[in-house]
Scaffold this motif. Structure first.
Motif, PDB file in Angstrom:
ATOM      1  N   PRO A   7      -4.409   6.197  -1.465  1.00 11.12           N
ATOM      2  CA  PRO A   7      -3.414   5.148  -1.357  1.00 11.12           C
ATOM      3  C   PRO A   7      -3.846   3.797  -1.100  1.00 11.12           C
ATOM      4  N   PRO A   8      -3.231   3.013  -1.496  1.00 11.37           N
ATOM      5  CA  PRO A   8      -3.843   1.414  -1.321  1.00 11.37           C
ATOM      6  C   PRO A   8      -3.700   1.191   0.287  1.00 11.37           C
ATOM      7  N   GLU A   9      -4.396   0.514   0.797  1.00 12.39           N
ATOM      8  CA  GLU A   9      -4.341  -0.148   2.242  1.00 12.39           C
ATOM      9  C   GLU A   9      -3.112  -1.064   2.304  1.00 12.39           C
ATOM     10  N   ASP A  10      -2.997  -1.767   1.478  1.00  7.40           N
ATOM     11  CA  ASP A  10      -1.897  -2.852   1.375  1.00  7.40           C
ATOM     12  C   ASP A  10      -0.776  -2.414   0.321  1.00  7.40           C
ATOM     13  N   VAL A  11       0.127  -1.964   0.585  1.00 11.28           N
ATOM     14  CA  VAL A  11       1.112  -1.489  -0.662  1.00 11.28           C
ATOM     15  C   VAL A  11       1.870  -2.736  -1.162  1.00 11.28           C
ATOM     16  N   GLU A  12       2.042  -3.721  -0.358  1.00 11.47           N
ATOM     17  CA  GLU A  12       2.853  -4.778  -0.811  1.00 11.47           C
ATOM     18  C   GLU A  12       1.979  -5.529  -1.695  1.00 11.47           C
ATOM     19  N   SER A  13       1.101  -5.795  -1.454  1.00 13.61           N
ATOM     20  CA  SER A  13      -0.153  -6.386  -2.475  1.00 13.61           C
ATOM     21  C   SER A  13      -0.277  -5.820  -3.750  1.00 13.61           C
ATOM     22  N   TYR A  14      -0.428  -4.438  -3.592  1.00  8.39           N
ATOM     23  CA  TYR A  14      -0.669  -3.516  -4.876  1.00  8.39           C
ATOM     24  C   TYR A  14       0.558  -3.515  -5.622  1.00  8.39           C
ATOM     25  N   ASP A  53       2.644  -5.970  -5.908  1.00  7.56           N
ATOM     26  CA  ASP A  53       2.772  -7.459  -6.305  1.00  7.56           C
ATOM     27  C   ASP A  53       1.910  -7.691  -7.470  1.00  7.56           C
ATOM     28  N   GLU A  54       0.845  -6.890  -7.442  1.00  8.21           N
ATOM     29  CA  GLU A  54      -0.247  -6.976  -8.524  1.00  8.21           C
ATOM     30  C   GLU A  54       0.374  -6.306  -9.526  1.00  8.21           C
ATOM     31  N   TYR A  55       0.981  -5.259  -9.545  1.00  2.00           N
ATOM     32  CA  TYR A  55       1.447  -4.242 -10.601  1.00  2.00           C
ATOM     33  C   TYR A  55       2.470  -5.088 -11.273  1.00  2.00           C
ATOM     34  N   ASN A  56       3.478  -5.576 -10.419  1.00  2.00           N
ATOM     35  CA  ASN A  56       4.472  -6.605 -11.299  1.00  2.00           C
ATOM     36  C   ASN A  56       3.855  -7.619 -11.886  1.00  2.00           C
ATOM     37  N   ARG A  57       2.746  -8.222 -11.422  1.00  2.00           N
ATOM     38  CA  ARG A  57       2.346  -9.405 -12.255  1.00  2.00           C
ATOM     39  C   ARG A  57       1.713  -9.027 -13.351  1.00  2.00           C
TER      40      ARG A  57
END
Length: 92
Positions: free
Chosen positions: A67-74, A76-80
């Protein structure tokens, strides 16, 4: 984040990529990309064929999840990336 454990399976079973390709009828170049985990997605039929060939009952013996360490950043990048895809291709 998802990683196929093909290298480990080849070593554990004493097989080469060429042998697996011949037995499964999956092109060596496809297996190479899967082994290097260079694809963002995999054909479920190819995965099933490999699971059957290697006689794997527990998918965690074949696919590793980190799993990613920073779920929120992950996310955000997916949505971008999703928005960029829609902008370029006009699709959802």
């Amino acid at each position: 984040m998802l990683r196929l454990k093909l290298d480990e399976l080849y070593k554990d079973k004493g097989l080469t990529q060429k042998e697996v390709s011949k037995a499964t009828q999956i092109r060596e170049s496809t297996l190479s990309g899967m082994r290097r985990n260079s694809k963002e997605s995999w054909d479920v039929h190819l995965l099933e064929r490999l699971l059957v060939y290697f006689e794997i009952e527990d998918v965690t013996d074949f696919i590793e999840y980190n799993p990613p360490e920073d779920v929120e950043s992950y996310l955000d990048e997916y949505n971008r990336q999703k928005e960029e895809y829609k902008r370029i291709f006009g699709k959802n």
